[in-house]
Write an enzyme that holds these catalytic residues in place. Structure first.
Site, PDB file in Angstrom:
ATOM      1  N   ASP A 470      75.285  28.157  30.071  1.00  0.00           N
ATOM      2  CA  ASP A 470      75.436  26.830  29.989  1.00  0.00           C
ATOM      3  C   ASP A 470      74.029  25.640  30.239  1.00  0.00           C
ATOM      4  O   ASP A 470      73.000  26.232  30.486  1.00  0.00           O
ATOM      5  CB  ASP A 470      76.276  26.509  31.456  1.00  0.00           C
ATOM      6  CG  ASP A 470      77.159  25.319  31.167  1.00  0.00           C
ATOM      7  OD1 ASP A 470      77.063  24.270  29.937  1.00  0.00           O
ATOM      8  OD2 ASP A 470      78.404  25.190  31.825  1.00  0.00           O
ATOM      9  N   ASP A 540      84.469  20.676  26.408  1.00  0.00           N
ATOM     10  CA  ASP A 540      85.560  20.687  27.377  1.00  0.00           C
ATOM     11  C   ASP A 540      86.717  20.202  27.426  1.00  0.00           C
ATOM     12  O   ASP A 540      87.530  20.506  27.946  1.00  0.00           O
ATOM     13  CB  ASP A 540      84.937  19.797  28.709  1.00  0.00           C
ATOM     14  CG  ASP A 540      83.506  21.024  29.392  1.00  0.00           C
ATOM     15  OD1 ASP A 540      83.369  21.929  29.216  1.00  0.00           O
ATOM     16  OD2 ASP A 540      83.307  20.458  30.302  1.00  0.00           O
TER      17      ASP A 540
HETATM   18  C1  DGJ Z   1      80.382  22.819  31.677  1.00  0.00           C
HETATM   19  C2  DGJ Z   1      81.324  23.722  30.807  1.00  0.00           C
HETATM   20  O1  DGJ Z   1      81.261  23.200  29.576  1.00  0.00           O
HETATM   21  C3  DGJ Z   1      82.119  24.266  31.699  1.00  0.00           C
HETATM   22  O2  DGJ Z   1      83.085  25.137  30.721  1.00  0.00           O
HETATM   23  C4  DGJ Z   1      82.037  25.014  32.728  1.00  0.00           C
HETATM   24  O3  DGJ Z   1      81.214  26.123  32.513  1.00  0.00           O
HETATM   25  C5  DGJ Z   1      81.152  23.954  33.759  1.00  0.00           C
HETATM   26  N1  DGJ Z   1      80.132  23.273  33.040  1.00  0.00           N
HETATM   27  C6  DGJ Z   1      80.575  24.892  34.880  1.00  0.00           C
HETATM   28  O4  DGJ Z   1      79.743  24.092  35.595  1.00  0.00           O
END
Ligand code: DGJ
Length: 724
Positions: A470, A540
């Site tokens: 991430d 997301d």
């Molecule tokens: C952003 C990501 O897009 C999510 O899927 C998740 O992993 C969060 N970060 C966790 O902080």
């Protein structure tokens, strides 16, 4: 096939359906002649007919003719008043350039920029060496073509054979397209709305698409397409341009005085400066150019195949993808070993094969204010440590994946307490915080190595085969304490090289490590990351309505096998919309699928739907990996979405349709399929009927009356009645 036609000093690069022609003109400059549908030689005719006039030797106005000469690399301050491609500043402050042809070579295979993602194989590469007549700088322009593909890869090596110089711009490619009425298609967006499609007429002047965020970004993507005015999904010519690069970038189109169009791009030039001492070289990222004479649909398939055939780690291209349960939206930071074991149990019952433990397992991390950088297990939260979870997964026959955010550091962390200097910071400047965190200075190899050691220790100890990488904020300050004052302009590119070097170290030490890249959703969905990470978290936003726009846009230039999709809870956590469970499953099945919700809260009905979705997904998983993604109904232009996955041999297809807004007064509506074989008979499982490809593509199938956000799907296989 690449050829040099000596008689005309002409280069002919011909791929599957395109030809790209350049020539060295009478004055010794490299001039673009043609890029479009495949030609068959006729060089003499081309030279006679071409309205591209070489500047004439001895003509007093010659230098000003550079302003209209189709160039493969725009000069600076010497008669070409369009945007330059390369700017070299010498010690005396002079920046004027004029690049002349010196020599060329044609080799088999591809060439590779150092430290950057690149095509793993290629058919042939043409290198054209230009030198700047006013300094001792040489450019090596590389063009790689491929077997049976309409992609062409370009990049540039800049070699300083003179005194210390500073590159102020070092784009990867430049192309001058002839006079036409063009449309520009690009991908814009924001958090939760990545890669929205925008198409508009290309006006006079400069249109620039760029990211200055240290990554591709939610807001834009290193891709654009130039379309003939009446090109659409299925018909007409278009050119796609994409950078295989994950950092700050620029792509620009410049419609000039003659309605011609200069397209070029590479590393973002704003604030860029790269010191080149005598003998040093600079390598630009690779750019992918795709020509299509059959509309956007074909262009997208070329990009998708290109990534699968030449860029993505070969061991993962056709390998079955993990069917994931991710705990993020089920627990956020609030979990313990028991809760995680429960998730694993629920997943096993439903047929899910991989458990991914997301953010919050390390350091002290119960919210997003602390812990980043402390890549050791929080045993007071996870009783029995990671071993308890990984052992449990093993016992239950489930694979295990783990979340990291390697480039970041929390001020409230052990790492920061010991090494505050690891964070990007400029003395006297309050650093920008994003999601309460700072960014590590990845321009410094020592810091990259430090993080590699931490990640490697965990990956090795627990034999981890899947990580989610991430990256949850933009890169600011653009300043490194590691670099000296006249190298600060190198910061952003060096940061990206640092990211690549960490990815390179991880993937070479652990060749079977599957990486899913992610950036606060889909802010680093680009060709550079795809080189290391075969899959990318798309957004997301997993809402059953808005996802179709995001997946439609992403499919413009990326393979569906990379477009990671999850079924999540309702009301949706991002936009609170309620959509049917079935819809979320259908939309998620158009990419590598997973689940991201509290499985223990599912009703019996929903559980049986998950089982059905999984068995449906297993039927189409090979299409997600190897098939073509074909766009049918454009949600940006209608209240409907439809797309299909079709196997290359047209034996098998899968169609998903969603009604985005029902219209009570609609009459009978049909969905016409594409890419089937007209002369074959297909069996439609949902109808229990045989229908010819001809009928399915011309008459179509009836669209049933659906409520808002309802979907239907069809699974189609080539089969003759008498085979049954
Ligand atoms: C952003 C990501 O897009 C999510 O899927 C998740 O992993 C969060 N970060 C966790 O902080």
């Amino acid at each position: 096939m690449i050829r040099f036609i000596k008689e005309y000093s002409l280069f002919d690069i011909s791929g599957k359906d395109y030809t790209y022609i350049m020539k060295v003109n009478d004055c010794g400059y490299l001039q673009g002649v043609y890029y479009g549908a495949k030609l068959a030689g006729d060089y003499h005719f081309l030279m006679e007919q071409s309205n591209v006039k070489s500047p004439k030797l001895g003509d007093i106005n010659m230098d000003m003719a550079f302003d209209t000469m189709p160039s493969e690399c725009g000069f600076y301050l010497h008669g070409d008043f369009r945007e330059p491609t390369i700017i070299i500043e010498r010690k005396d402050g002079g920046k004027v350039s004029r690049f002349k042809y010196l020599e060329h070579s044609i080799v088999n295979g591809a060439t590779t920029p150092k430290g950057l993602p690149h095509v793993r194989i290629g058919k042939q590469t043409l290198m054209i060496c230009l030198y700047d007549e006013f300094s001792n700088v040489k450019l090596h322009l590389y063009y790689t073509c491929f077997d049976n593909s309409n992609a062409l890869v370009r990049w540039t090596e800049i070699v300083n054979e003179g005194e210390t110089a500073y590159l102020k711009r070092a784009y990867s490619f430049c192309l001058d397209l002839p006079k036409n009425e063009y449309n520009l298609l690009n991908l814009y967006g924001n958090y939760n709305h990545e890669r929205m499609v925008e198409e508009k007429p290309l006006g006079h002047g400069i249109t620039k698409i760029q990211s200055l965020r240290g990554k591709a970004s939610h807001q834009t993507n290193p891709f654009l397409a130039i379309l003939n005015k009446d090109t659409n999904e299925d018909f007409g010519e278009c050119y796609g341009f994409q950078l295989m690069y994950s950092g700050s970038f620029s792509l620009s189109c410049e419609v000039g005085q003659n309605e011609d169009c200069r397209v070029q791009g590479g590393i973002a030039d704003l604030g860029f400066s790269w010191k080149l001492e005598n003998g040093e070289k600079f390598h630009t990222p690779q750019a992918v150019l795709v020509y299509s004479k059959n509309g956007l649909g074909d262009m997208s398939i070329t990009f998708a195949d290109f990534y699968k055939d030449y860029v993505i780690l070969p061991q993962f291209v056709k390998a079955k993808r993990p069917l994931v349960i991710n705990n993020w939206e089920a627990t956020y930071f609030d979990f313990n070993t028991e809760k995680l074991k429960q998730i694993v149990d629920d997943a096993v019952e439903l047929g899910i094969d991989t458990f991914v433990l997301d953010d919050g397992w390390f350091g002290v991390r119960n919210d997003d204010t602390s812990g980043l950088g402390d890549w050791f297990v929080n045993e007071s939260k996870l009783q029995g440590g990671l071993k308890a979870i990984t052992d449990y997964c093993k016992e239950k026959g489930v694979s295990f994946g783990l979340w990291f955010e390697p480039e970041m550091i929390s001020e409230n962390s052990e790492l920061f307490r010991i090494h505050p200097e690891f964070a990007i910071c400029k003395k006297g400047v309050e650093p920008c915080r994003g999601r309460n965190q700072l960014v590590l200075d990845f321009t410094n190899p020592k810091i990259v190595n430090h993080i590699f050691d931490l990640l490697d220790a965990i990956i090795s100890k627990y034999n981890i085969k899947y990580i989610k990488w991430d990256m949850n904020r933009d890169v600011t300050e653009g300043y490194s304490q590691y670099l000296d004052s006249d190298s600060q302009g190198e910061f952003y590119h060096r940061y990206t090289l640092g990211v690549y070097s960490l990815a390179e170290k991880l993937t070479s030490k652990h060749p079977d490590l599957f990486i899913e890249s992610c950036s606060g959703g889909g802010a680093r969905f680009d060709g550079g990351m795809l080189y290391y990470a075969p899959q990318s978290w798309t957004s997301d936003n997993t809402d059953g309505r808005e996802r179709v726009f995001i997946q439609w846009g992403t499919s413009m230039c990326y393979p569906v096998s990379a477009i990671s999709c999850h079924v999540s809870e309702c009301p949706n956590h991002q936009n609170f919309r309620i959509t049917p469970f079935k819809t979320r499953g259908h939309i998620a099945s158009l990419g590598p699928t997973g689940y991201e919700l509290d499985l223990s809260k599912l009703t019996e009905d929903e559980k049986s739907m998950v089982k059905k979705q999984i068995s449906n997904y297993k039927n189409v998983a090979d299409l997600v990996l190897e098939g073509d993604f074909v766009r049918l109904k454009n949600p940006f232009k209608s209240e409907e979405f439809a797309a299909m996955l079709v196997s290359k041999n047209k034996e098998k297809a899968y169609v998903v349709y969603e009604c985005l807004k029902n219209n009570f007064f609609d009459g009978e509506r049909r969905l016409r399929l594409k890419h089937l074989n007209e002369d074959c008979e297909y069996y439609i499982h949902e109808y229990g009927q045989f229908v010819s490809g001809r009928t399915l593509m011309n008459y179509g199938v009836k669209i049933p009356r659906l409520e808002d956000f309802e979907t239907f799907s069809l699974f189609i296989e080539r089969r003759n009645k008498n085979e049954n």
